[in-house]
Design a protein around this motif. Sequence first.
Motif, mmCIF file in Angstrom:
data_model
loop_
_atom_site.group_PDB
_atom_site.id
_atom_site.type_symbol
_atom_site.label_atom_id
_atom_site.label_comp_id
_atom_site.label_asym_id
_atom_site.label_seq_id
_atom_site.Cartn_x
_atom_site.Cartn_y
_atom_site.Cartn_z
ATOM 1 N N MET A 1 41.557 27.930 8.679
ATOM 2 C CA MET A 1 42.299 27.306 7.581
ATOM 3 C C MET A 1 43.742 27.051 8.032
ATOM 4 N N MET A 2 44.241 25.838 7.791
ATOM 5 C CA MET A 2 45.623 25.524 8.134
ATOM 6 C C MET A 2 46.585 26.282 7.229
ATOM 7 N N ASN A 3 47.706 26.733 7.803
ATOM 8 C CA ASN A 3 48.738 27.335 6.971
ATOM 9 C C ASN A 3 49.610 26.230 6.371
ATOM 10 N N SER A 4 50.551 26.611 5.502
ATOM 11 C CA SER A 4 51.349 25.617 4.780
ATOM 12 C C SER A 4 52.200 24.773 5.720
ATOM 13 N N LEU A 5 52.728 25.404 6.787
ATOM 14 C CA LEU A 5 53.531 24.675 7.763
ATOM 15 C C LEU A 5 52.694 23.600 8.451
ATOM 16 N N GLU A 6 51.481 23.973 8.845
ATOM 17 C CA GLU A 6 50.605 23.020 9.521
ATOM 18 C C GLU A 6 50.205 21.881 8.591
ATOM 19 N N ARG A 7 49.903 22.211 7.340
ATOM 20 C CA ARG A 7 49.502 21.165 6.395
ATOM 21 C C ARG A 7 50.644 20.182 6.156
ATOM 22 N N ARG A 8 51.831 20.711 5.954
ATOM 23 C CA ARG A 8 52.971 19.843 5.678
ATOM 24 C C ARG A 8 53.297 18.959 6.884
ATOM 25 N N SER A 9 53.301 19.561 8.081
ATOM 26 C CA SER A 9 53.624 18.809 9.290
ATOM 27 C C SER A 9 52.554 17.763 9.591
ATOM 28 N N THR A 10 51.291 18.145 9.412
ATOM 29 C CA THR A 10 50.202 17.196 9.653
ATOM 30 C C THR A 10 50.296 16.007 8.706
ATOM 31 N N PHE A 11 50.575 16.284 7.441
ATOM 32 C CA PHE A 11 50.729 15.201 6.466
ATOM 33 C C PHE A 11 51.881 14.277 6.846
ATOM 34 N N ALA A 12 53.022 14.870 7.200
ATOM 35 C CA ALA A 12 54.213 14.069 7.501
ATOM 36 C C ALA A 12 54.011 13.212 8.752
ATOM 37 N N LEU A 13 53.522 13.820 9.826
ATOM 38 C CA LEU A 13 53.378 13.083 11.082
ATOM 39 C C LEU A 13 52.248 12.063 11.001
ATOM 40 N N SER A 14 51.182 12.394 10.287
ATOM 41 C CA SER A 14 50.112 11.411 10.090
ATOM 42 C C SER A 14 50.611 10.229 9.264
ATOM 43 N N SER A 15 51.476 10.517 8.295
ATOM 44 C CA SER A 15 52.039 9.445 7.470
ATOM 45 C C SER A 15 52.933 8.531 8.305
ATOM 46 N N ILE A 16 53.719 9.135 9.211
ATOM 47 C CA ILE A 16 54.568 8.327 10.101
ATOM 48 C C ILE A 16 53.709 7.396 10.942
ATOM 49 N N PHE A 17 52.661 7.971 11.534
ATOM 50 C CA PHE A 17 51.761 7.180 12.369
ATOM 51 C C PHE A 17 51.112 6.075 11.545
ATOM 52 N N ALA A 18 50.621 6.422 10.350
ATOM 53 C CA ALA A 18 49.921 5.453 9.511
ATOM 54 C C ALA A 18 50.844 4.334 9.038
ATOM 55 N N LEU A 19 52.076 4.677 8.668
ATOM 56 C CA LEU A 19 53.019 3.654 8.210
ATOM 57 C C LEU A 19 53.331 2.663 9.325
ATOM 58 N N ARG A 20 53.501 3.160 10.547
ATOM 59 C CA ARG A 20 53.735 2.259 11.693
ATOM 60 C C ARG A 20 52.535 1.358 11.921
ATOM 61 N N MET A 21 51.347 1.969 11.948
ATOM 62 C CA MET A 21 50.149 1.184 12.203
ATOM 63 C C MET A 21 49.909 0.155 11.096
ATOM 64 N N LEU A 22 50.157 0.569 9.863
ATOM 65 C CA LEU A 22 49.973 -0.341 8.731
ATOM 66 C C LEU A 22 50.896 -1.543 8.864
#
Length: 454
Positions: A1-22
């Motif tokens: 299970m991901m901890n809160s730090l991992e969940r927050r960082s994964t969401f943020a960095l995935s969003s950065i990647f997705a916004l660029r790709m979009l």
Amino acid sequence: MMNSLERRSTFALSSIFALRMLGLFMIIPVFAVAGQQYTGATPALIGLAVGIYGLSQACLQIPFSLWADRFSRKPLIIIGLALFAIGGAIAALSTSIYGVILGRAIAGSGAVSAVVMALLSDVTREEQRSKAMAFMGMSIGLSFMLAFSLGPWVTTKVGISGLFWVTTIMGMLAMLMLLLVPKVSRHYRVAPQGYLTQLKQVLAMGDLNRLHVSIFMLHLLLTAMFVFIPSQLIEYADIPLAKQGWVYLPLLLISLLFAFPSIILAEKYRKMRGIFITAVIAIVFGLAIMAFGDQSKYVLLLGLGLFFIAFNVMEALLPSWLSKSAPIQSKSTAMGINSSSQFLGAFCGGVLGGQLLGFAQTSWGWGLLTLLAVIWLGLTFSLKQPRYLSSIVVSLPETKKLDEWASILLAIHGIEEVVVMPEKQVAYLKLDKQQLNESSRQELSQLLGQELAI
């Protein structure tokens, strides 16, 4: 299970990647038609405008990634996102095809995809890395889905120049997401070597090279296909450009329903190689179906659906596989080469798609893409299963000399990397269980002041 730090960082960095790709990919399903309004536009230049960002990405991913293995990753990401936003603004203000090409090239020069992935691998434990990378991969797939669906709709509302302004806004939003990611310092068993030596070492690894070829081929086929197909959907399926997004959206949603179980099977049961090869086979069949039934509405949609299923599976698997196989001290460099291959593939796909528009028969174009996919399939059979590491989370000691503390940990046989996050008062120890003997376990337990269940 991901901890809160991992969940927050994964969401943020995935969003950065997705916004660029979009922002980069919303142009693909519309520009072959909408780009004809620009002064000086030709089929070849339209294809170049679609794919040029990939060339600048390919040229600059490796320099950015080499720097990221030595310096803080977050400032490099901010620089890259700023270039992305500036390039979008230049394209939005242009009235000639050459201005659009320039803007797309500058947007692509913010080549930080590898840096984003490397930062994600820093802030996640090895056991959770696959989930994080799969989440990022699926966010990339979702961004493509939204790009192909929103691109035609946005263009009808604000025009092609407005579409470029949207990419600038997305670049600025991505900068804000970086605030959610903690600052980290990295410590390795093996220090990074000279730039050229490090690059040569990574390029000498056969399996990594096969992954680089795979991402190149995946994005070449994707980009060529979406330069090539909009006019066919208009001619053979009687679907106008403004409504083509509603074709892509359900196909991609269906593909995600197939992709999720495939990713779980690949990660949980370590079937990554088998799922990967199966996805390439699905791409071959999807393109072959379109080659034999290119003038039929339903055959085109069937081939597209099969392609999207395989595409989403591979977009999730490739980052995870690469993070497992790359040398820890050269992780960003390996990801940089992979990202260069990805965007070089997109560039070549854009150029190739422009050439396919001039083919007398559309079946010849699909046949050529199918042949390229068959060649790619032949190269994947020599891939081996990736290596698996483990991680533990420990609290930072009272001492202020964290570099010395990390060096002591790295001296223990089996400890491969220590990632320190001072803001959170924790560190991730990344280790190879097969290399960690009883003596190493006892030494590590004494140093940390707790018994370790590893």
